[in-house]
Scaffold this motif. Sequence first.
Motif, mmCIF file in Angstrom:
data_model
loop_
_atom_site.group_PDB
_atom_site.id
_atom_site.type_symbol
_atom_site.label_atom_id
_atom_site.label_comp_id
_atom_site.label_asym_id
_atom_site.label_seq_id
_atom_site.Cartn_x
_atom_site.Cartn_y
_atom_site.Cartn_z
ATOM 1 N N UNK A 109 0.840 -8.300 -1.958
ATOM 2 C CA UNK A 109 0.195 -7.103 -1.233
ATOM 3 C C UNK A 109 0.300 -6.623 0.713
ATOM 4 N N UNK A 110 1.608 -5.827 0.665
ATOM 5 C CA UNK A 110 2.153 -5.690 1.718
ATOM 6 C C UNK A 110 1.386 -5.118 2.519
ATOM 7 N N UNK A 111 1.651 -4.627 3.671
ATOM 8 C CA UNK A 111 1.194 -3.320 4.817
ATOM 9 C C UNK A 111 1.629 -3.366 6.010
ATOM 10 N N UNK A 112 1.404 -2.446 6.730
ATOM 11 C CA UNK A 112 1.738 -1.693 7.434
ATOM 12 C C UNK A 112 0.803 -1.839 8.521
ATOM 13 N N UNK A 113 0.707 -2.089 9.695
ATOM 14 C CA UNK A 113 -0.331 -1.749 10.822
ATOM 15 C C UNK A 113 -0.084 -0.995 12.053
ATOM 16 N N UNK A 114 -0.815 -0.658 13.083
ATOM 17 C CA UNK A 114 0.392 -0.544 13.953
ATOM 18 C C UNK A 114 -1.074 -0.702 14.846
ATOM 19 N N UNK A 134 0.394 -1.723 0.238
ATOM 20 C CA UNK A 134 1.102 -1.234 -1.414
ATOM 21 C C UNK A 134 0.551 -2.226 -1.733
ATOM 22 N N UNK A 135 -0.188 -2.460 -3.302
ATOM 23 C CA UNK A 135 0.206 -3.552 -3.323
ATOM 24 C C UNK A 135 1.008 -4.300 -4.626
ATOM 25 N N UNK A 162 4.373 9.740 6.544
ATOM 26 C CA UNK A 162 4.659 7.837 6.391
ATOM 27 C C UNK A 162 5.181 7.830 4.220
ATOM 28 N N UNK A 163 5.897 7.190 4.176
ATOM 29 C CA UNK A 163 5.957 6.486 2.644
ATOM 30 C C UNK A 163 6.119 5.575 2.812
ATOM 31 N N UNK A 164 5.776 4.834 1.780
ATOM 32 C CA UNK A 164 5.439 3.021 2.201
ATOM 33 C C UNK A 164 6.086 2.749 0.512
ATOM 34 N N UNK A 201 2.058 -6.729 7.539
ATOM 35 C CA UNK A 201 1.435 -7.692 6.703
ATOM 36 C C UNK A 201 1.655 -8.274 5.818
ATOM 37 N N UNK A 202 1.561 -9.650 4.687
ATOM 38 C CA UNK A 202 1.424 -9.833 3.477
ATOM 39 C C UNK A 202 -0.423 -10.795 3.563
ATOM 40 N N UNK A 203 -0.199 -10.536 2.180
ATOM 41 C CA UNK A 203 -1.292 -11.156 1.623
ATOM 42 C C UNK A 203 -1.162 -10.863 0.568
ATOM 43 N N UNK A 204 -2.016 -12.236 0.024
ATOM 44 C CA UNK A 204 -1.705 -12.672 -1.264
ATOM 45 C C UNK A 204 -3.181 -13.749 -1.483
#
Length: 120
Positions: free
Chosen positions: A33-38, A51-52, A67-69, A96-99
Amino acid sequence: QVQLVEAGGGLVQPGGSLRLSCTASGDIFGPYNMGWYRQAPGMQRVMVATITSAFTTDYADSVKGRFTISRENAKNTVYLQMNTLLPEDTAVYYCNAQRSAGMVLLSDDWGQGTQVTVSS
């Protein structure tokens, strides 16, 4: 665990656009699962978009409609297309990447960040 490298930040005028990219290495990308943070100066890091692995997306209210991921698993890359940028979008943007396995978080990895500055 993955290593993440962001690219695409820079200086843009209000109303302009930028596309950030984040490329992962070190593991199979698809299950993450990926994400953008600021993080703006003096502020906490906050979620921008996620985005999962199933391509479900979520956005902070402040960026919805602008914005579009997206992700391209064949390239191990997640993108953040940012349109109609505002001065308040100025921040360091982190990938960010989470598993996870069920409810158990197996890994939580961050990139080094890329600066986005919106100013005239």
